[in-house]
Design an enzyme around this catalytic site. Sequence first.
Site, PDB file in Angstrom:
ATOM      1  N   HIS A  19      55.848  31.826  65.113  1.00  0.00           N
ATOM      2  CA  HIS A  19      55.522  32.614  66.322  1.00  0.00           C
ATOM      3  C   HIS A  19      54.567  31.821  67.223  1.00  0.00           C
ATOM      4  O   HIS A  19      54.761  31.738  68.439  1.00  0.00           O
ATOM      5  CB  HIS A  19      54.788  33.913  65.948  1.00  0.00           C
ATOM      6  CG  HIS A  19      55.624  34.945  65.249  1.00  0.00           C
ATOM      7  ND1 HIS A  19      55.225  35.576  64.100  1.00  0.00           N
ATOM      8  CD2 HIS A  19      56.842  35.474  65.567  1.00  0.00           C
ATOM      9  CE1 HIS A  19      56.151  36.460  63.737  1.00  0.00           C
ATOM     10  NE2 HIS A  19      57.143  36.412  64.602  1.00  0.00           N
ATOM     11  N   LYS A  43      59.034  52.260  61.360  1.00  0.00           N
ATOM     12  CA  LYS A  43      59.204  51.010  60.601  1.00  0.00           C
ATOM     13  C   LYS A  43      57.948  50.779  59.765  1.00  0.00           C
ATOM     14  O   LYS A  43      56.832  50.820  60.307  1.00  0.00           O
ATOM     15  CB  LYS A  43      59.406  49.865  61.604  1.00  0.00           C
ATOM     16  CG  LYS A  43      59.909  48.577  60.988  1.00  0.00           C
ATOM     17  CD  LYS A  43      60.307  47.617  62.099  1.00  0.00           C
ATOM     18  CE  LYS A  43      60.396  46.194  61.616  1.00  0.00           C
ATOM     19  NZ  LYS A  43      60.729  45.263  62.691  1.00  0.00           N
ATOM     20  N   ARG A  92      65.979  31.327  65.478  1.00  0.00           N
ATOM     21  CA  ARG A  92      65.992  30.408  64.319  1.00  0.00           C
ATOM     22  C   ARG A  92      67.410  30.131  63.840  1.00  0.00           C
ATOM     23  O   ARG A  92      67.774  29.017  63.545  1.00  0.00           O
ATOM     24  CB  ARG A  92      65.208  31.023  63.141  1.00  0.00           C
ATOM     25  CG  ARG A  92      63.729  31.153  63.369  1.00  0.00           C
ATOM     26  CD  ARG A  92      63.129  32.124  62.384  1.00  0.00           C
ATOM     27  NE  ARG A  92      63.710  33.442  62.565  1.00  0.00           N
ATOM     28  CZ  ARG A  92      63.294  34.547  61.972  1.00  0.00           C
ATOM     29  NH1 ARG A  92      62.308  34.498  61.111  1.00  0.00           N
ATOM     30  NH2 ARG A  92      63.869  35.700  62.205  1.00  0.00           N
ATOM     31  N   SER A 130      58.452  36.695  58.719  1.00  0.00           N
ATOM     32  CA  SER A 130      57.319  37.483  58.205  1.00  0.00           C
ATOM     33  C   SER A 130      57.690  38.086  56.857  1.00  0.00           C
ATOM     34  O   SER A 130      56.859  38.151  55.947  1.00  0.00           O
ATOM     35  CB  SER A 130      56.957  38.592  59.195  1.00  0.00           C
ATOM     36  OG  SER A 130      56.548  38.012  60.413  1.00  0.00           O
TER      37      SER A 130
HETATM   38  O1  PNS Z   1      59.627  40.659  65.724  1.00  0.00           O
HETATM   39  P1  PNS Z   1      60.823  41.559  65.856  1.00  0.00           P
HETATM   40  O2  PNS Z   1      60.741  42.699  64.852  1.00  0.00           O
HETATM   41  O3  PNS Z   1      62.122  40.824  65.773  1.00  0.00           O
HETATM   42  O4  PNS Z   1      60.739  42.209  67.332  1.00  0.00           O
HETATM   43  C1  PNS Z   1      61.694  43.117  67.784  1.00  0.00           C
HETATM   44  C2  PNS Z   1      61.201  43.836  69.056  1.00  0.00           C
HETATM   45  C3  PNS Z   1      59.844  44.465  68.794  1.00  0.00           C
HETATM   46  C4  PNS Z   1      61.094  42.846  70.178  1.00  0.00           C
HETATM   47  C5  PNS Z   1      62.258  44.928  69.426  1.00  0.00           C
HETATM   48  O5  PNS Z   1      62.526  45.721  68.309  1.00  0.00           O
HETATM   49  C6  PNS Z   1      61.812  45.796  70.587  1.00  0.00           C
HETATM   50  O6  PNS Z   1      61.889  45.396  71.716  1.00  0.00           O
HETATM   51  N1  PNS Z   1      61.315  47.004  70.260  1.00  0.00           N
HETATM   52  C7  PNS Z   1      60.841  47.960  71.244  1.00  0.00           C
HETATM   53  C8  PNS Z   1      61.810  49.133  71.363  1.00  0.00           C
HETATM   54  C9  PNS Z   1      62.964  48.782  72.268  1.00  0.00           C
HETATM   55  O7  PNS Z   1      62.812  48.500  73.440  1.00  0.00           O
HETATM   56  N2  PNS Z   1      64.176  48.780  71.686  1.00  0.00           N
HETATM   57  C10 PNS Z   1      65.380  48.463  72.400  1.00  0.00           C
HETATM   58  C11 PNS Z   1      65.628  46.972  72.421  1.00  0.00           C
HETATM   59  S1  PNS Z   1      67.323  46.786  72.579  1.00  0.00           S
END
Ligand code: PNS
Length: 167
Positions: A19, A43, A92, A130
């Site tokens: 990150h 989550k 990745r 993670s």
């Molecule tokens: O580190 P991650 O878990 O891959 O991040 C994912 C994240 C937090 C970027 C994604 O789940 C997100 O944007 N969550 C906020 C809710 C949202 O907007 N969901 C719709 C996205 S299509």
Amino acid sequence: MTQHSVICPGSFDPPTDGHINIIERGLEIFDHITVAVAINRSKKTIFDPNERVNMLSELLKKHANVEIDSFEGLLVDYCKKKKINTILRGIRTVSDYEYELQMSLANRILYPGFETIFMMTEGRFSHISSSIIKEVISFGGSGKSMIHPFVEKKLREKLKTELTQKN
Ligand code: PNS
């Protein structure tokens, strides 16, 4: 000259060297990065949002043009509130690509004009996630070259507390 600000969102549970590498490489291209910790109450995370924000603040404290924040709800709504229409994400693997493509397309439907900029992870970080790190540390392995020693210490303490609470 226009200032280009981007948002780098994620769970950061915990933040990894991968990150930090994406954020620091992003700083070579963008003027300002808001690192946004997503709060998702459905989550299960090991660190609460404040702990994740505090770890990121510590890891990125040398960068004056990085802001650390958290958000709940849709990413696009948070971006609209911040008046930023670009997000930065690292990729990745091929499976990351599929997931990221879906997210970026959904975000563009929700917020036309919204852009996602992808940066390929450096090879030395392509195996890091993670969840893998949490497993390595929980089985007594080393987080070297995966997480900052300060994050490793926090993770060990957290896993120890979790184990004590379970027993
Ligand atoms: O580190 P991650 O878990 O891959 O991040 C994912 C994240 C937090 C970027 C994604 O789940 C997100 O944007 N969550 C906020 C809710 C949202 O907007 N969901 C719709 C996205 S299509």
